[in-house]
Write a protein that holds these residues in place. Structure first.
Motif, PDB file in Angstrom:
ATOM      1  N   PHE A   1       0.863  -1.190   0.000  1.00 37.39           N
ATOM      2  CA  PHE A   1       0.000   0.000   0.000  1.00 37.39           C
ATOM      3  C   PHE A   1       0.895   1.233   0.000  1.00 37.39           C
ATOM      4  O   PHE A   1       0.862   2.042  -0.928  1.00 37.39           O
ATOM      5  CB  PHE A   1      -0.915  -0.017   1.225  1.00 37.39           C
ATOM      6  CG  PHE A   1      -1.780   1.201   1.359  1.00 37.39           C
ATOM      7  CD1 PHE A   1      -2.850   1.412   0.503  1.00 37.39           C
ATOM      8  CD2 PHE A   1      -1.540   2.138   2.354  1.00 37.39           C
ATOM      9  CE1 PHE A   1      -3.656   2.550   0.621  1.00 37.39           C
ATOM     10  CE2 PHE A   1      -2.341   3.261   2.494  1.00 37.39           C
ATOM     11  CZ  PHE A   1      -3.400   3.468   1.626  1.00 37.39           C
ATOM     12  N   CYS A   2       1.719   1.373   1.030  1.00 29.99           N
ATOM     13  CA  CYS A   2       2.687   2.477   1.091  1.00 29.99           C
ATOM     14  C   CYS A   2       3.694   2.161   2.185  1.00 29.99           C
ATOM     15  O   CYS A   2       3.303   1.910   3.341  1.00 29.99           O
ATOM     16  CB  CYS A   2       1.989   3.799   1.371  1.00 29.99           C
ATOM     17  SG  CYS A   2       3.136   5.200   1.507  1.00 29.99           S
ATOM     18  N   SER A   3       4.980   2.172   1.824  1.00 29.52           N
ATOM     19  CA  SER A   3       6.033   1.833   2.783  1.00 29.52           C
ATOM     20  C   SER A   3       6.490   3.030   3.606  1.00 29.52           C
ATOM     21  O   SER A   3       7.452   2.931   4.367  1.00 29.52           O
ATOM     22  CB  SER A   3       7.226   1.216   2.055  1.00 29.52           C
ATOM     23  OG  SER A   3       7.761   2.118   1.102  1.00 29.52           O
ATOM     24  N   GLY A   4       5.802   4.169   3.467  1.00 32.98           N
ATOM     25  CA  GLY A   4       6.093   5.315   4.312  1.00 32.98           C
ATOM     26  C   GLY A   4       6.981   6.342   3.651  1.00 32.98           C
ATOM     27  O   GLY A   4       7.189   6.338   2.433  1.00 32.98           O
ATOM     28  N   ALA A   5       7.498   7.232   4.455  1.00 30.71           N
ATOM     29  CA  ALA A   5       8.291   8.353   3.948  1.00 30.71           C
ATOM     30  C   ALA A   5       9.637   7.867   3.428  1.00 30.71           C
ATOM     31  O   ALA A   5      10.234   6.939   3.974  1.00 30.71           O
ATOM     32  CB  ALA A   5       8.492   9.385   5.048  1.00 30.71           C
ATOM     33  N   ASP A   6      10.098   8.497   2.377  1.00 27.51           N
ATOM     34  CA  ASP A   6      11.441   8.272   1.845  1.00 27.51           C
ATOM     35  C   ASP A   6      12.364   9.276   2.518  1.00 27.51           C
ATOM     36  O   ASP A   6      12.301  10.472   2.240  1.00 27.51           O
ATOM     37  CB  ASP A   6      11.438   8.466   0.327  1.00 27.51           C
ATOM     38  CG  ASP A   6      12.837   8.413  -0.257  1.00 27.51           C
ATOM     39  OD1 ASP A   6      13.707   7.784   0.374  1.00 27.51           O
ATOM     40  OD2 ASP A   6      13.067   9.005  -1.322  1.00 27.51           O
ATOM     41  N   LEU A   7      13.205   8.788   3.428  1.00 28.01           N
ATOM     42  CA  LEU A   7      14.061   9.682   4.215  1.00 28.01           C
ATOM     43  C   LEU A   7      15.481   9.744   3.682  1.00 28.01           C
ATOM     44  O   LEU A   7      16.395  10.174   4.383  1.00 28.01           O
ATOM     45  CB  LEU A   7      14.067   9.225   5.680  1.00 28.01           C
ATOM     46  CG  LEU A   7      12.723   9.287   6.411  1.00 28.01           C
ATOM     47  CD1 LEU A   7      12.860   8.783   7.835  1.00 28.01           C
ATOM     48  CD2 LEU A   7      12.140  10.688   6.389  1.00 28.01           C
ATOM     49  N   SER A   8      15.659   9.336   2.422  1.00 28.76           N
ATOM     50  CA  SER A   8      17.011   9.364   1.860  1.00 28.76           C
ATOM     51  C   SER A   8      17.568  10.782   1.800  1.00 28.76           C
ATOM     52  O   SER A   8      18.790  10.978   1.810  1.00 28.76           O
ATOM     53  CB  SER A   8      17.013   8.730   0.464  1.00 28.76           C
ATOM     54  OG  SER A   8      16.172   9.454  -0.416  1.00 28.76           O
ATOM     55  N   TRP A   9      16.682  11.777   1.753  1.00 24.43           N
ATOM     56  CA  TRP A   9      17.146  13.156   1.685  1.00 24.43           C
ATOM     57  C   TRP A   9      17.881  13.587   2.953  1.00 24.43           C
ATOM     58  O   TRP A   9      18.614  14.576   2.957  1.00 24.43           O
ATOM     59  CB  TRP A   9      15.987  14.101   1.394  1.00 24.43           C
ATOM     60  CG  TRP A   9      14.815  13.963   2.312  1.00 24.43           C
ATOM     61  CD1 TRP A   9      13.707  13.194   2.120  1.00 24.43           C
ATOM     62  CD2 TRP A   9      14.622  14.603   3.584  1.00 24.43           C
ATOM     63  NE1 TRP A   9      12.839  13.315   3.180  1.00 24.43           N
ATOM     64  CE2 TRP A   9      13.375  14.181   4.091  1.00 24.43           C
ATOM     65  CE3 TRP A   9      15.388  15.507   4.331  1.00 24.43           C
ATOM     66  CZ2 TRP A   9      12.881  14.594   5.315  1.00 24.43           C
ATOM     67  CZ3 TRP A   9      14.886  15.937   5.560  1.00 24.43           C
ATOM     68  CH2 TRP A   9      13.662  15.485   6.031  1.00 24.43           C
ATOM     69  N   LEU A  10      17.707  12.821   4.066  1.00 23.76           N
ATOM     70  CA  LEU A  10      18.435  13.160   5.284  1.00 23.76           C
ATOM     71  C   LEU A  10      19.949  13.001   5.108  1.00 23.76           C
ATOM     72  O   LEU A  10      20.737  13.628   5.803  1.00 23.76           O
ATOM     73  CB  LEU A  10      17.968  12.269   6.443  1.00 23.76           C
ATOM     74  CG  LEU A  10      16.657  12.670   7.126  1.00 23.76           C
ATOM     75  CD1 LEU A  10      16.248  11.616   8.120  1.00 23.76           C
ATOM     76  CD2 LEU A  10      16.784  14.032   7.797  1.00 23.76           C
ATOM     77  N   ASP A  11      20.331  12.124   4.163  1.00 22.62           N
ATOM     78  CA  ASP A  11      21.752  11.897   3.909  1.00 22.62           C
ATOM     79  C   ASP A  11      22.330  12.890   2.917  1.00 22.62           C
ATOM     80  O   ASP A  11      23.517  12.832   2.606  1.00 22.62           O
ATOM     81  CB  ASP A  11      21.966  10.477   3.366  1.00 22.62           C
ATOM     82  CG  ASP A  11      21.544   9.417   4.366  1.00 22.62           C
ATOM     83  OD1 ASP A  11      21.724   9.657   5.577  1.00 22.62           O
ATOM     84  OD2 ASP A  11      21.030   8.370   3.946  1.00 22.62           O
ATOM     85  N   GLN A  12      21.506  13.769   2.406  1.00 16.09           N
ATOM     86  CA  GLN A  12      21.955  14.717   1.401  1.00 16.09           C
ATOM     87  C   GLN A  12      22.155  16.091   2.035  1.00 16.09           C
ATOM     88  O   GLN A  12      21.528  16.433   3.036  1.00 16.09           O
ATOM     89  CB  GLN A  12      20.924  14.808   0.270  1.00 16.09           C
ATOM     90  CG  GLN A  12      20.653  13.474  -0.406  1.00 16.09           C
ATOM     91  CD  GLN A  12      19.448  13.519  -1.319  1.00 16.09           C
ATOM     92  OE1 GLN A  12      18.816  14.558  -1.485  1.00 16.09           O
ATOM     93  NE2 GLN A  12      19.125  12.369  -1.899  1.00 16.09           N
TER      94      GLN A  12
END
Length: 271
Positions: A70-81
């Motif tokens: 359905f939805c795996s939630g927020a994509d927090l990859s931007w925290l590493d940028q």
């Protein structure tokens, strides 16, 4: 629907189609990332919800995910940028609030929104399901609030939405432990209304039933439930004392009474 004019790249990420008269099916279409809330998907979702909310011909909406989730939630990859100085609490708050409001848009859509939870609904994905008025689950659906296991506090109003759905004790358990709730347990907790093999088909069936009801009372009922849940008994009473007379002045109430007398289904026009 105005949605059809949306840019092709956004339309590919969130598919919106008219499933039947008055019912829109909205599908998150990023299955390779388990429909994670990327920046691009968030923009597409915002555009889709704007169009859905503004479409007066709609009487109900179904939301689901493409693929196995359905939805795996927020994509927090931007925290590493970016530089470490950019990840200050005040700057992160400036990112979080618009993100929350965008994905909680089902709360603001004026007609009932039904979630067809076809797989995992994790973290912010759980909150998206909670923002919908009704939830139906496939046997493979799971629900989790793994925020503390990721080292973060919950977001997207989970501390309000989850207790409203399952009660405070069970909300505490989900938030403190982060454990995964299977579809059957979600049903017993009242987190979902039903578990169905063809969850999208079942959710559309429910939405079509909503669409056959008188649209003005349904819209006012959604608004009234929000008023009452936040303001309590007196607010609910005052709202109903205004909303019920509004509906009593419509042509639809006359149609409803006449249809009952004639033992036929009513044909409500929203007037």
């Amino acid at each position: 629907m105005g949605r059809w004019a949306m840019a092709d790249q956004l339309a590919e990420l969130v598919d919106v189609r008219l499933a039947s008269a008055g019912v829109a099916l909205v599908t998150l279409n990023l299955p390779q990332l388990r429909n994670a809330m990327t920046t691009e998907l968030t923009s597409a979702w915002a555009a889709a919800m704007d169009d859905v909310a503004g479409d007066r011909s709609l009487r109900a909406v179904v939301v689901t995910g493409a693929g196995s989730a359905f939805c795996s939630g927020a994509d927090l990859s931007w925290l590493d940028q970016g530089s470490p100085g950019e990840a200050t609490p005040d700057r992160l708050r400036d990112k979080m609030l618009p993100f929350y409001r965008t994905w909680l848009a089902p709360l603001q859509v004026p007609v009932p929104v039904v979630a067809a939870v076809n797989g995992p609904a994790m973290g912010a994905g759980l909150c998206l399901a909670l923002a919908c008025d009704l939830r139906y689950a496939s046997p493979s659906a799971t629900f989790s609030a793994p925020f503390s296991r990721l080292g973060t506090h919950g977001g997207m109003a989970v501390s309000w939405l989850l207790p409203e759905a399952v009660g405070m004790t069970r909300a505490r358990e989900m938030l403190y432990t982060g454990r995964v709730i299977a579809a059957g347990e979600a049903l017993s907790w009242g987190l979902v209304s039903e578990v169905a093999e063809d969850v999208v088909g079942r959710a559309l069936e429910v939405a079509e039933g909503v669409a056959r009801a008188a649209p003005i009372p349904v819209r006012l009922t959604k608004a009234g439930l929000a008023q009452g849940s936040r303001g309590g008994f007196e607010v609910a009473l005052q709202w109903e004392a205004l909303a019920q007379p509004v509906t009593m002045a419509t042509a639809d109430i006359r149609e409803g009474i006449q249809a009952r007398r004639e033992h036929r289904p009513p044909a409500f026009e929203g007037s």
